[in-house]
Motif scaffolding. Structure first.
Motif, mmCIF file in Angstrom:
data_model
loop_
_atom_site.group_PDB
_atom_site.id
_atom_site.type_symbol
_atom_site.label_atom_id
_atom_site.label_comp_id
_atom_site.label_asym_id
_atom_site.label_seq_id
_atom_site.Cartn_x
_atom_site.Cartn_y
_atom_site.Cartn_z
ATOM 1 N N VAL A 7 0.737 -1.268 -0.572
ATOM 2 C CA VAL A 7 -0.306 -0.010 0.135
ATOM 3 C C VAL A 7 1.253 1.098 0.254
ATOM 4 N N GLY A 8 0.652 1.703 -1.033
ATOM 5 C CA GLY A 8 0.960 3.742 -1.309
ATOM 6 C C GLY A 8 2.525 3.176 -2.350
ATOM 7 N N ALA A 9 2.660 2.085 -2.537
ATOM 8 C CA ALA A 9 4.029 1.348 -3.382
ATOM 9 C C ALA A 9 3.352 2.160 -5.084
ATOM 10 N N GLY A 10 2.430 3.075 -5.176
ATOM 11 C CA GLY A 10 1.841 4.571 -6.682
ATOM 12 C C GLY A 10 1.574 2.873 -6.938
ATOM 13 N N ARG A 11 0.508 2.304 -6.846
ATOM 14 C CA ARG A 11 0.072 1.353 -7.904
ATOM 15 C C ARG A 11 -0.863 2.455 -8.675
ATOM 16 N N THR A 12 -1.913 2.824 -7.603
ATOM 17 C CA THR A 12 -3.265 3.012 -8.170
ATOM 18 C C THR A 12 -2.594 4.834 -8.749
ATOM 19 N N GLU A 13 -1.994 5.403 -8.588
ATOM 20 C CA GLU A 13 -1.641 6.614 -8.865
ATOM 21 C C GLU A 13 -1.311 6.140 -11.055
ATOM 22 N N LEU A 14 -0.625 4.985 -10.916
ATOM 23 C CA LEU A 14 0.018 4.533 -11.626
ATOM 24 C C LEU A 14 -1.239 4.489 -13.159
ATOM 25 N N VAL A 15 -2.001 3.718 -12.158
ATOM 26 C CA VAL A 15 -2.575 3.174 -13.482
ATOM 27 C C VAL A 15 -4.159 4.405 -13.926
ATOM 28 N N ARG A 16 -4.272 5.421 -12.771
ATOM 29 C CA ARG A 16 -5.186 6.749 -12.932
ATOM 30 C C ARG A 16 -3.975 7.202 -14.029
ATOM 31 N N ALA A 17 -2.757 7.919 -14.345
ATOM 32 C CA ALA A 17 -2.089 8.635 -14.881
ATOM 33 C C ALA A 17 -2.687 7.916 -16.310
ATOM 34 N N MET A 18 -2.016 6.827 -15.559
ATOM 35 C CA MET A 18 -2.029 5.388 -17.679
ATOM 36 C C MET A 18 -3.655 6.385 -18.755
ATOM 37 N N LEU A 19 -4.351 6.636 -17.734
ATOM 38 C CA LEU A 19 -6.060 6.760 -17.974
ATOM 39 C C LEU A 19 -6.426 8.501 -18.231
ATOM 40 N N GLY A 20 -5.327 8.870 -17.461
ATOM 41 C CA GLY A 20 -5.876 10.918 -18.013
ATOM 42 C C GLY A 20 -6.825 11.116 -17.094
ATOM 43 N N ALA A 21 -6.968 9.622 -15.560
ATOM 44 C CA ALA A 21 -7.895 10.567 -14.838
ATOM 45 C C ALA A 21 -7.116 11.673 -13.885
ATOM 46 N N ASP A 22 -6.109 10.899 -13.595
ATOM 47 C CA ASP A 22 -4.932 12.239 -12.842
ATOM 48 C C ASP A 22 -4.063 13.096 -13.927
ATOM 49 N N PRO A 23 -3.814 14.230 -13.736
ATOM 50 C CA PRO A 23 -2.882 14.278 -14.251
ATOM 51 C C PRO A 23 -1.668 14.350 -14.231
ATOM 52 N N ARG A 24 -0.859 14.301 -15.671
ATOM 53 C CA ARG A 24 0.976 13.611 -15.826
ATOM 54 C C ARG A 24 1.731 14.370 -15.617
ATOM 55 N N THR A 25 2.831 14.588 -15.043
ATOM 56 C CA THR A 25 4.096 15.966 -15.571
ATOM 57 C C THR A 25 4.635 14.567 -16.452
ATOM 58 N N GLY A 26 4.811 13.775 -16.938
ATOM 59 C CA GLY A 26 5.615 13.179 -18.271
ATOM 60 C C GLY A 26 5.125 12.362 -18.918
ATOM 61 N N GLY A 27 5.892 11.823 -20.171
ATOM 62 C CA GLY A 27 5.301 10.438 -21.168
ATOM 63 C C GLY A 27 4.375 10.289 -21.464
ATOM 64 N N GLU A 28 3.440 9.261 -21.741
ATOM 65 C CA GLU A 28 1.878 9.061 -22.216
ATOM 66 C C GLU A 28 1.394 7.735 -22.401
ATOM 67 N N THR A 29 0.857 7.619 -22.462
ATOM 68 C CA THR A 29 -0.249 6.547 -22.633
ATOM 69 C C THR A 29 -0.827 5.959 -24.814
ATOM 70 N N THR A 30 -0.846 4.925 -24.489
ATOM 71 C CA THR A 30 -1.557 4.424 -26.403
ATOM 72 C C THR A 30 -2.774 3.032 -26.374
ATOM 73 N N ILE A 31 -3.067 3.426 -26.835
ATOM 74 C CA ILE A 31 -3.532 1.856 -27.315
ATOM 75 C C ILE A 31 -3.949 2.612 -28.938
ATOM 76 N N THR A 32 -4.165 1.147 -28.956
ATOM 77 C CA THR A 32 -3.508 0.461 -30.412
ATOM 78 C C THR A 32 -5.365 -0.490 -30.820
ATOM 79 N N LEU A 33 -5.756 -0.316 -31.456
ATOM 80 C CA LEU A 33 -6.653 -0.995 -31.823
ATOM 81 C C LEU A 33 -6.794 -1.301 -33.200
ATOM 82 N N GLN A 34 -6.346 -2.862 -34.213
ATOM 83 C CA GLN A 34 -7.031 -2.905 -35.305
ATOM 84 C C GLN A 34 -6.001 -1.715 -36.136
ATOM 85 N N GLY A 35 -4.783 -1.740 -35.943
ATOM 86 C CA GLY A 35 -3.409 -0.889 -36.444
ATOM 87 C C GLY A 35 -3.620 0.323 -36.441
ATOM 88 N N ARG A 36 -4.898 0.920 -35.198
ATOM 89 C CA ARG A 36 -5.354 2.114 -35.599
ATOM 90 C C ARG A 36 -4.528 2.425 -33.722
#
Length: 519
Positions: free
Chosen positions: A305-334
């Motif tokens: 608990v407190g390791a940063g797991r929830t913060e990671l998934v929320r940042a990945m999904l844009g639920a919380d702001p990011r300070t760097g990096g990016e997340t992408t979703i690739t489906l059917q070549g797009r």
């Protein structure tokens, strides 16, 4: 009942003090046409820790609210120290010495620790709040449970664990004869849980009668003298702990055998291309993380608990702001960049948050309305919602997740925690997601509902969805995951395949005793 030396729960009442402190006699409680508690009787003696177990929807919380005067039974009686308790009278129950600590905490975040402990019974002098007496009583209650916390600290600044202990101190401040706790360890770490169990054993040793509701069977066997099992609102067993085994308790609860071990891991899963990808992700509590989840794969995020797991998934999904990096979703070549939570949803993501009550549900709305919320476009014609179509849609999803009872026009807040989690799942299953992210998917959920939720997660992966699961329940993580990424201090410190992952390995990584190449 066995002698104290033989009983896991510690001190057992002496032969001269076995009269029940609290007794429910043939209690029946109905909600409309649903019988939530059906002719249940239960007694708790002084100094006894009495475990109450059952699946979500079995009637445990309803029965406890009857005992605490929150609900009036349709039939039956409650007696405290042999005296009949006025039905549905919370004040009368408190005055008789019955204190209930709900699963969902009822503290006021803006008020101080002392103010919360005396909430509802604030001492006054000449019409003014007696602050000195308030602090004295609050300090005494905290001392009684062995917890040190600043009396002037606002509740909002406390950890979840300290809030739980303040809630218990609030109950103890009323000098109860009976303390009822509903899932008190649901949000606690193992160390915090151990402290709480030791505390309850000490309180029982001083003569307090304790009713302990938990889905965690090891906790029941660690401290309870006696266990009562409910199923579908009826009492199916009430025995001394020495006459039970963990397996027999589970069988009583669900009426069938359950497999909750790693033998149920998926065999030879069909894993495809990367669907969800994070690169160089940085956010508060997240330090430069790369993570991929493939089609048909279940990726587990482990860590303390407190390791940063929830913060990671929320940042990945844009639920919380990011300070760097990016997340992408690739489906059917797009490939789409996820720049916001709205963009994630539009790209085919379903997110089951850790805090289902505050972030995942509208508790005062019905099941059907909650399920309709993320599916309005699919359920409307010419921008007009089709009510009959919505009802049929919600009914089919309620059946798919085995909502019990499947009353789609019932307010979600009236359901147990496990059933609420099923509603969260149902509303997103309706979108047939390509990516599903689940944060603590079975917290506060009984063993039967856990098996059903695990089945749904596996089915989603088998159908090709990319699945990311955060869980503090290590056996669950090991059982579900094809790959486990261990997070510590906001970084991934190890990646383990299903064949490599063992409890000791994951914990060694999570605690810093070992590191492996996360590449």
């Amino acid at each position: 009942m066995t002698a104290a030396a033989d009983a896991p729960g510690g001190q057992v009442p002496s032969d001269g003090d076995t009269a029940p402190v609290i007794e429910a006699r043939n209690v029946v409680k109905r909600f409309g046409g649903t019988v939530a508690v059906d002719d249940v009787s239960i007694t708790v003696a002084r100094g006894e820790i009495h475990g109450l177990v059952g699946e979500n929807g079995a009637g445990k919380s309803t029965l406890m609210r009857v005992l605490a005067g929150v609900l009036a039974p349709n039939e039956g009686e409650v007696h405290v120290d042999g005296a009949l308790l006025d039905p549905g009278d919370t004040r009368a129950a408190l005055d008789a010495g019955v204190s209930l600590v709900h699963q969902e905490l009822s503290l006021v975040p803006e008020m101080t620790v002392a103010e919360n402990i005396l909430l509802g019974s604030t001492p006054t002098w000449s019409g003014f709040i007696d602050g000195r007496e308030q602090r004295r009583v609050a300090a005494e209650a905290l001392k009684e449970i062995g917890v040190a916390v600043d009396l002037d600290e606002p509740i909002a600044r406390l950890s979840v664990a300290l809030r739980q202990f303040v809630e218990i101190a609030r109950a103890i401040a009323r000098k109860p004869q009976v303390l009822i706790l509903d899932e008190p360890t649901a949000t606690l770490t193992p160390a915090e849980t151990e402290y709480l169990l030791d505390m309850l054993t000490r309180l029982a040793g001083r003569g307090l009668a304790i009713v302990y509701i938990s889905h965690r069977i090891p906790e029941i066997f660690a401290i309870c003298n006696r266990v009562t099992v409910l199923r579908d609102g009826s009492l199916v067993a009430s025995k001394g702990i020495e006459d039970l085994t963990p397996e027999s308790v589970v069988e009583y609860m669900v009426g069938r055998d359950l497999q909750l071990d790693r033998e149920s891991r998926r065999q030879d899963p069909k894993i495809g291309e990367v669907v969800l990808s994070a690169r160089g992700l940085r956010a508060p509590g997240v330090n430069d993380i790369d993570l991929d989840v493939r089609a048909g794969e279940i990726v587990g995020l482990g860590g303390l608990v407190g390791a940063g797991r929830t913060e990671l998934v929320r940042a990945m999904l844009g639920a919380d702001p990011r300070t760097g990096g990016e997340t992408t979703i690739t489906l059917q070549g797009r490939t789409r960049r996820i720049v916001s939570y709205r963009a994630a949803i539009a790209a085919g993501v379903a997110y089951i948050p850790e805090e289902r009550r505050s972030d995942g549900l509208a508790l005062t709305m019905t099941v059907v309305d909650n399920i309709a919320l993320p599916n309005r476009s699919a359920l409307s014609r010419a921008f007009v919602l089709q009510r009959r179509r919505i009802a049929e849609f919600a009914t089919s999803l309620a059946e798919a997740v085995n909502l019990r009872p499947p009353e789609i026009h019932r307010e979600v807040g009236q359901y147990s925690g496990g059933n609420q989690q099923k509603v969260v799942l149902a509303k997103w299953l309706g979108r047939e997601p390509d990516v599903i992210v689940l944060d603590e998917p079975t917290r506060g959920v009984d063993v039967g509902a856990k098996v059903e939720i695990h089945r749904l997660i596996r089915e989603l992966a088998d159908q090709g969805a990319a699945v990311l699961v955060v869980s503090s329940d290590l056996p669950e993580l090991l059982e579900l995951s094809d790959t486990i990424h261990v997070v510590r201090d906001g970084r991934i410190v190890g990646v383990l395949s299903a064949g490599e992952a063992e409890e000791t390995t994951v914990m060694a990584l999570a605690s810093g005793q070992r590191e492996v190449d996360a590449a």
